[in-house]
Write a protein that holds these residues in place. Structure first.
Motif: not given
Length: 96
Positions: A52-64
């Protein structure tokens, strides 16, 4: 909400060696309410994470920042979705 599909790029021995750091990262994110579910695929060729993230940028940061990403252990596929059927399983993570 996001579904992350991980596909291992290295041997199972290398995955197992790096699993404690990856698991600790996921557990910390779970404690913050970001990772809802996570587990292995069967057969064990990767894993799935519901997050559960607010947007794709946040989930990409999590992945990285994931040790599996940093260590080139897995490839990631990110799918954004809106739970409908069964959304009560996600509790407060699902926005009305």
């Amino acid at each position: 909400m996001f579904l992350l599909e991980l596909t291992y790029k290295v041997s199972q021995a290398e995955v197992d060696e790096r699993m404690p750091a990856h698991a600790a990262y996921l557990n910390a994110s779970h404690d913050r309410g970001e990772v809802i579910f996570a587990g292995y695929k069967s057969p064990r060729t990767g894993g799935l994470i519901v997050a559960n993230f607010n947007d794709k940028t946040a989930v990409e940061c999590f992945v990285h920042k994931d040790p599996f990403y940093l260590g080139h252990v897995a490839d990631y596929r990110i799918v954004e979705f809106s739970p409908q059927l069964g959304k009560e399983l996600f509790g407060a993570a699902v926005q009305a």
